[in-house]
Design an enzyme around this catalytic site. Structure first.
Site, PDB file in Angstrom:
ATOM      1  N   GLY A  71       0.869  -1.182   0.000  1.00 50.96           N
ATOM      2  CA  GLY A  71       0.000   0.000   0.000  1.00 50.96           C
ATOM      3  C   GLY A  71       0.901   1.226   0.000  1.00 50.96           C
ATOM      4  O   GLY A  71       1.969   1.184   0.588  1.00 50.96           O
ATOM      5  N   GLY A  72       0.512   2.252  -0.691  1.00 50.46           N
ATOM      6  CA  GLY A  72       1.279   3.496  -0.654  1.00 50.46           C
ATOM      7  C   GLY A  72       2.731   3.246  -0.981  1.00 50.46           C
ATOM      8  O   GLY A  72       3.064   2.772  -2.059  1.00 50.46           O
ATOM      9  N   PHE A  73       3.594   3.490  -0.007  1.00 49.31           N
ATOM     10  CA  PHE A  73       5.023   3.360  -0.304  1.00 49.31           C
ATOM     11  C   PHE A  73       5.637   2.156   0.410  1.00 49.31           C
ATOM     12  O   PHE A  73       6.848   2.078   0.540  1.00 49.31           O
ATOM     13  CB  PHE A  73       5.756   4.631   0.117  1.00 49.31           C
ATOM     14  CG  PHE A  73       5.116   5.339   1.277  1.00 49.31           C
ATOM     15  CD1 PHE A  73       5.050   4.718   2.524  1.00 49.31           C
ATOM     16  CD2 PHE A  73       4.534   6.594   1.141  1.00 49.31           C
ATOM     17  CE1 PHE A  73       4.436   5.348   3.599  1.00 49.31           C
ATOM     18  CE2 PHE A  73       3.921   7.233   2.220  1.00 49.31           C
ATOM     19  CZ  PHE A  73       3.874   6.618   3.459  1.00 49.31           C
ATOM     20  N   ALA A  74       4.798   1.254   0.900  1.00 46.28           N
ATOM     21  CA  ALA A  74       5.365   0.115   1.633  1.00 46.28           C
ATOM     22  C   ALA A  74       4.873  -1.198   1.044  1.00 46.28           C
ATOM     23  O   ALA A  74       3.754  -1.278   0.532  1.00 46.28           O
ATOM     24  CB  ALA A  74       4.970   0.189   3.106  1.00 46.28           C
ATOM     25  N   LYS A  75       5.753  -2.186   1.113  1.00 45.66           N
ATOM     26  CA  LYS A  75       5.376  -3.552   0.727  1.00 45.66           C
ATOM     27  C   LYS A  75       5.801  -4.427   1.894  1.00 45.66           C
ATOM     28  O   LYS A  75       6.850  -4.189   2.499  1.00 45.66           O
ATOM     29  CB  LYS A  75       6.150  -3.931  -0.552  1.00 45.66           C
ATOM     30  CG  LYS A  75       5.954  -5.361  -0.994  1.00 45.66           C
ATOM     31  CD  LYS A  75       6.970  -5.778  -2.064  1.00 45.66           C
ATOM     32  CE  LYS A  75       6.722  -5.128  -3.393  1.00 45.66           C
ATOM     33  NZ  LYS A  75       7.522  -5.803  -4.460  1.00 45.66           N
ATOM     34  N   VAL A  76       4.981  -5.405   2.254  1.00 43.29           N
ATOM     35  CA  VAL A  76       5.322  -6.281   3.371  1.00 43.29           C
ATOM     36  C   VAL A  76       5.457  -7.710   2.855  1.00 43.29           C
ATOM     37  O   VAL A  76       4.574  -8.190   2.154  1.00 43.29           O
ATOM     38  CB  VAL A  76       4.236  -6.258   4.469  1.00 43.29           C
ATOM     39  CG1 VAL A  76       4.615  -7.181   5.622  1.00 43.29           C
ATOM     40  CG2 VAL A  76       4.036  -4.848   4.991  1.00 43.29           C
ATOM     41  N   LYS A 112       8.842  -5.098   6.226  1.00 44.57           N
ATOM     42  CA  LYS A 112       8.217  -3.944   5.558  1.00 44.57           C
ATOM     43  C   LYS A 112       9.316  -3.233   4.777  1.00 44.57           C
ATOM     44  O   LYS A 112      10.319  -2.822   5.365  1.00 44.57           O
ATOM     45  CB  LYS A 112       7.614  -3.023   6.616  1.00 44.57           C
ATOM     46  CG  LYS A 112       6.945  -1.758   6.084  1.00 44.57           C
ATOM     47  CD  LYS A 112       5.995  -1.217   7.139  1.00 44.57           C
ATOM     48  CE  LYS A 112       5.851   0.261   7.188  1.00 44.57           C
ATOM     49  NZ  LYS A 112       4.888   0.718   8.227  1.00 44.57           N
ATOM     50  N   ASP A 172      -4.724   6.412  12.875  1.00 44.35           N
ATOM     51  CA  ASP A 172      -5.286   5.615  11.765  1.00 44.35           C
ATOM     52  C   ASP A 172      -5.788   4.279  12.286  1.00 44.35           C
ATOM     53  O   ASP A 172      -5.509   3.220  11.712  1.00 44.35           O
ATOM     54  CB  ASP A 172      -4.227   5.411  10.670  1.00 44.35           C
ATOM     55  CG  ASP A 172      -4.844   4.933   9.354  1.00 44.35           C
ATOM     56  OD1 ASP A 172      -4.122   4.401   8.508  1.00 44.35           O
ATOM     57  OD2 ASP A 172      -6.086   5.059   9.213  1.00 44.35           O
TER      58      ASP A 172
HETATM   59  C1  LIG Z   1      -3.678 -10.340   4.806  1.00 41.04           C
HETATM   60  O1  LIG Z   1      -2.689 -10.042   5.689  1.00 41.04           O
HETATM   61  C2  LIG Z   1      -2.094 -11.047   6.409  1.00 41.04           C
HETATM   62  C3  LIG Z   1      -2.427 -12.378   6.284  1.00 41.04           C
HETATM   63  C4  LIG Z   1      -1.756 -13.290   7.074  1.00 41.04           C
HETATM   64  C5  LIG Z   1      -0.773 -12.871   7.971  1.00 41.04           C
HETATM   65  C6  LIG Z   1      -0.446 -11.522   8.073  1.00 41.04           C
HETATM   66  N1  LIG Z   1       0.553 -11.116   9.002  1.00 41.04           N
HETATM   67  C7  LIG Z   1       1.166  -9.934   9.118  1.00 41.04           C
HETATM   68  N2  LIG Z   1       2.008  -9.742  10.155  1.00 41.04           N
HETATM   69  C8  LIG Z   1       2.594  -8.554  10.332  1.00 41.04           C
HETATM   70  C9  LIG Z   1       2.365  -7.507   9.441  1.00 41.04           C
HETATM   71  C10 LIG Z   1       2.932  -6.154   9.717  1.00 41.04           C
HETATM   72  C11 LIG Z   1       3.345  -5.794  11.009  1.00 41.04           C
HETATM   73  C12 LIG Z   1       3.790  -4.507  11.281  1.00 41.04           C
HETATM   74  C13 LIG Z   1       3.823  -3.548  10.280  1.00 41.04           C
HETATM   75  C14 LIG Z   1       4.204  -2.144  10.559  1.00 41.04           C
HETATM   76  O2  LIG Z   1       4.113  -1.304   9.696  1.00 41.04           O
HETATM   77  N3  LIG Z   1       4.654  -1.812  11.772  1.00 41.04           N
HETATM   78  C15 LIG Z   1       4.964  -0.443  12.143  1.00 41.04           C
HETATM   79  C16 LIG Z   1       4.118  -0.076  13.339  1.00 41.04           C
HETATM   80  O3  LIG Z   1       3.349  -0.882  13.768  1.00 41.04           O
HETATM   81  N4  LIG Z   1       4.294   1.159  13.850  1.00 41.04           N
HETATM   82  C17 LIG Z   1       3.642   1.694  14.946  1.00 41.04           C
HETATM   83  C18 LIG Z   1       2.713   0.967  15.727  1.00 41.04           C
HETATM   84  C19 LIG Z   1       2.093   1.585  16.797  1.00 41.04           C
HETATM   85  C20 LIG Z   1       2.367   2.913  17.109  1.00 41.04           C
HETATM   86  C21 LIG Z   1       3.289   3.630  16.346  1.00 41.04           C
HETATM   87  C22 LIG Z   1       3.908   3.025  15.261  1.00 41.04           C
HETATM   88  C23 LIG Z   1       3.450  -3.902   8.983  1.00 41.04           C
HETATM   89  C24 LIG Z   1       2.999  -5.190   8.709  1.00 41.04           C
HETATM   90  C25 LIG Z   1       1.500  -7.763   8.361  1.00 41.04           C
HETATM   91  O4  LIG Z   1       1.264  -6.802   7.416  1.00 41.04           O
HETATM   92  C26 LIG Z   1       0.346  -7.045   6.376  1.00 41.04           C
HETATM   93  C27 LIG Z   1      -0.435  -5.741   6.136  1.00 41.04           C
HETATM   94  C28 LIG Z   1      -1.410  -5.917   4.974  1.00 41.04           C
HETATM   95  C29 LIG Z   1      -2.192  -4.611   4.784  1.00 41.04           C
HETATM   96  N5  LIG Z   1      -2.888  -4.242   6.006  1.00 41.04           N
HETATM   97  C30 LIG Z   1      -1.987  -4.065   7.136  1.00 41.04           C
HETATM   98  C31 LIG Z   1      -1.207  -5.349   7.388  1.00 41.04           C
HETATM   99  N6  LIG Z   1       0.906  -8.967   8.216  1.00 41.04           N
HETATM  100  C32 LIG Z   1      -1.099 -10.626   7.303  1.00 41.04           C
END
Ligand SMILES: COc1cccc(Nc2ncc(-c3ccc(C(=O)NCC(=O)Nc4ccccc4)cc3)c(OCC3CCNCC3)n2)c1
Length: 334
Positions: free
Chosen positions: A19-24, A39, A131
């Site tokens: 999404g946007g500028f990030a890929k996970v 990420k 958000d």
């Molecule tokens: C279908 O998706 C599935 C299906 C099966 C398993 C998973 N598992 C799974 N695990 C981990 C992640 C993840 C964790 C952290 C961050 C992050 O960006 N942290 C930064 C952060 O949290 N800052 C922060 C927090 C609190 C305060 C201040 C700053 C990004 C991604 C994930 O991503 C998938 C995306 C997809 C689009 N929607 C959002 C999630 N997905 C996902």
């Protein structure tokens, strides 16, 4: 080759989100075999939003909490940022609600207590999320919620910047003062979003919805919404205390922690303090010292530098293994 900085450290698998500028991407940490979410952000696409990544990384280094996805490692190259993060195997709360249509009041209460715990914790650390929505709430293997901020919206509290278009995809969760472009407090806007979240958990649909963004904004600013007849009176009351158009009339997080709807089954206020501490775990330390051929003292010194390098990630993932009752072992002897 692509992602060469990760070679030997992580085994990359499929993309689980973008999404946007990030890929996970899903990946395996080579030394422990544990799954992680990596990420990947392209500096060129970030443009002037680059400072937000630094804010996010600094925030994550201080936000150690049982209901917030942990940061394990940061790798910065000339063109990319990699954030190695806690992987949540059960995916998004959004998909879980859709699969169950809506949740019982008891199940909604369990999830909502975890959301309040995470938000109270980030607010106590001077951050506002801005958000909050089911896509940013993930489920771990024990069906516990982990708050994430996929779109880099979390910020030190306060400060008005109508970045709504850039990072908050669906404004259905955005507070009236936010969609009106007024000065607003991030913490108060978070309380409104939590009201929308609670409504979605209990009803399975949104209180304010419209295909046309302008109509959606007007509905949000009116603060008028319907509640289904089958919704309990206490649930309706709590939602109304959160969906107050005037942020000064809105319930505060402090009152939410001890609200009767939230304490109904436990009679204790929501526990929001972190269960993590900075004390290094002896078993993990021993395994690391043996693996790297260092004394435990030398190893403890290196780990407590918290450089968010591969050693920090390996320590945290060994600790995760221990907390999940798995053997505190590294897979290969270097
Ligand atoms: C279908 O998706 C599935 C299906 C099966 C398993 C998973 N598992 C799974 N695990 C981990 C992640 C993840 C964790 C952290 C961050 C992050 O960006 N942290 C930064 C952060 O949290 N800052 C922060 C927090 C609190 C305060 C201040 C700053 C990004 C991604 C994930 O991503 C998938 C995306 C997809 C689009 N929607 C959002 C999630 N997905 C996902």
């Amino acid at each position: 080759s692509e992602y060469s900085e990760l070679r030997g450290l992580y085994h990359l698998r499929e993309t689980i989100g973008s999404g946007g500028f990030a890929k996970v991407k899903l990946a395996y940490h080579a030394l422990t075999g544990e799954r992680v979410a990596i990420k990947i952000m392209d500096k060129r696409k970030l443009g002037e939003d680059l400072p937000r990544v630094k804010t996010e990384i600094d925030a994550m280094k201080n936000l150690w909490h049982q209901h917030i996805c942990k940061l394990f490692q940061v790798i910065e190259t000339e063109t990319k940022f990699y954030m190695v993060l806690e992987y949540c195997p059960e995916g998004e709360l959004f998909d879980y609600i859709v699969s169950k249509d809506k949740l019982s009041e008891d199940e909604a209460r369990i999830f909502f207590r975890q959301i309040v715990s995470a938000v109270a914790y980030i607010h106590s650390n001077g951050y506002a999320h801005r958000d909050l929505k089911p896509e940013n709430l993930l489920l771990d293997e024990d069906q516990n919620l982990k708050l994430i901020d996929f779109g880099l919206c979390a910020k030190p509290k306060g400060g008005m910047d109508n970045h709504l278009q850039t990072c908050c995809g669906s404004p259905a969760y955005a507070a009236p003062e936010l969609v009106s472009g007024l000065e607003y407090l991030g913490s108060e806007a978070d309380l409104w979003s939590m009201g929308i979240l609670l409504y979605a958990l209990l009803c399975g649909y949104l209180p304010f919805d419209d295909d046309r963004i302008k109509n959606l904004y007007e509905k949000i600013q009116s603060g008028k919404y319907e509640t289904p007849s089958w919704l309990g009176e206490e649930s309706k009351l709590l939602i109304s205390q959160m969906l107050q158009v005037n942020p000064k009339h809105r319930i505060t997080i402090r009152h939410l922690l001890k609200h009767p709807w939230l304490t109904k089954d436990t009679n204790v206020p929501v526990e929001w303090q972190s269960k993590y501490n900075r004390k290094v775990d002896e078993d993990c330390l021993t395994e690391l010292a043996v693996h790297y051929g260092k004394s435990k003292e030398e190893m403890e010194y290196m780990v407590t530098e918290w450089k968010y390098d591969y050693l920090t990630a390996t320590y945290f993932l060994l600790l995760e293994k221990k907390l999940k009752g798995r053997p505190v072992r590294l897979l290969t002897k270097s």
